[in-house]
Design a protein around this motif. Sequence first.
Motif, mmCIF file in Angstrom:
data_model
loop_
_atom_site.group_PDB
_atom_site.id
_atom_site.type_symbol
_atom_site.label_atom_id
_atom_site.label_comp_id
_atom_site.label_asym_id
_atom_site.label_seq_id
_atom_site.Cartn_x
_atom_site.Cartn_y
_atom_site.Cartn_z
ATOM 1 N N ASP A 103 -0.173 20.655 1.739
ATOM 2 C CA ASP A 103 -0.105 21.952 1.058
ATOM 3 C C ASP A 103 -1.421 22.702 1.226
ATOM 4 O OD1 ASP A 103 2.482 21.615 0.175
ATOM 5 O OD2 ASP A 103 1.912 21.042 -1.862
ATOM 6 N N PHE A 104 -2.526 21.989 1.033
ATOM 7 C CA PHE A 104 -3.831 22.621 1.156
ATOM 8 C C PHE A 104 -4.033 23.169 2.562
ATOM 9 C CE2 PHE A 104 -8.359 22.604 2.145
ATOM 10 C CZ PHE A 104 -8.858 23.378 1.118
ATOM 11 N N GLY A 105 -3.757 22.353 3.562
ATOM 12 C CA GLY A 105 -3.928 22.786 4.953
ATOM 13 C C GLY A 105 -3.041 23.963 5.302
ATOM 14 N N ASN A 106 -1.781 23.897 4.889
ATOM 15 C CA ASN A 106 -0.851 25.013 5.133
ATOM 16 C C ASN A 106 -1.332 26.295 4.471
ATOM 17 O OD1 ASN A 106 1.238 23.913 6.701
ATOM 18 N ND2 ASN A 106 2.238 23.028 4.916
ATOM 19 N N ARG A 107 -1.706 26.179 3.225
ATOM 20 C CA ARG A 107 -2.121 27.371 2.475
ATOM 21 C C ARG A 107 -3.427 27.941 3.021
ATOM 22 N NH1 ARG A 107 -0.105 26.286 -3.698
ATOM 23 N NH2 ARG A 107 2.005 25.751 -3.068
ATOM 24 N N LEU A 108 -4.347 27.066 3.360
ATOM 25 C CA LEU A 108 -5.611 27.536 3.913
ATOM 26 C C LEU A 108 -5.383 28.265 5.237
ATOM 27 C CD1 LEU A 108 -8.682 27.679 3.692
ATOM 28 C CD2 LEU A 108 -8.777 25.455 4.857
#
Length: 124
Positions: free
Chosen positions: A3-8
Motif C-alpha cells: 500500500d505504501f509503495g503504491n500510494r507513494l
Amino acid sequence: MSDFGNRLKKIIDTRGVTQRWLAEKSGTTEASISRYTSSKQEPPFVKTLKDMAISLGVSADYLVGVTNVETPNPNFPEDILLLVQAYTRASDADKTVLWALFDKYLSPLDKDVLNEVLSNNDTN
C-alpha cells in the motif's frame, strides 16, 4: 506492491515531482525512494506506525503531528474527504470562489461560523 509503495508512486506521479526531488525534500536518497515505490523495501517505521495508529484508534497523521484531529470521521464518504484535501491545497483566491459557490447551501448560522473562521485565519 505494498500500500505504501503504491500510494507513494501514485502521489509522486500525480504531483509531477521526481524521486530525486522527494529524496532531497525528505532527507533520504533517491535509491531509497526507488526501493519504496517498487516495494522492494518499506521504511521500517511504516508498519510500526500503522500498527500503533490502528491499536490506538487514531490516524497516523495525528501521531506524527500533521493534524490535531485524532482520527478522521469514518462516516465521511471518500468524495467529501477528497474535497477537503483539494480545499486545503487551494489558494486563498480559489477558496473565496469556492465559498461563493457554496453560499446558497449555507444557513445563516453556517455563514456566521464561516465568517468567524475566515476572520481568525486572516489574523493568524
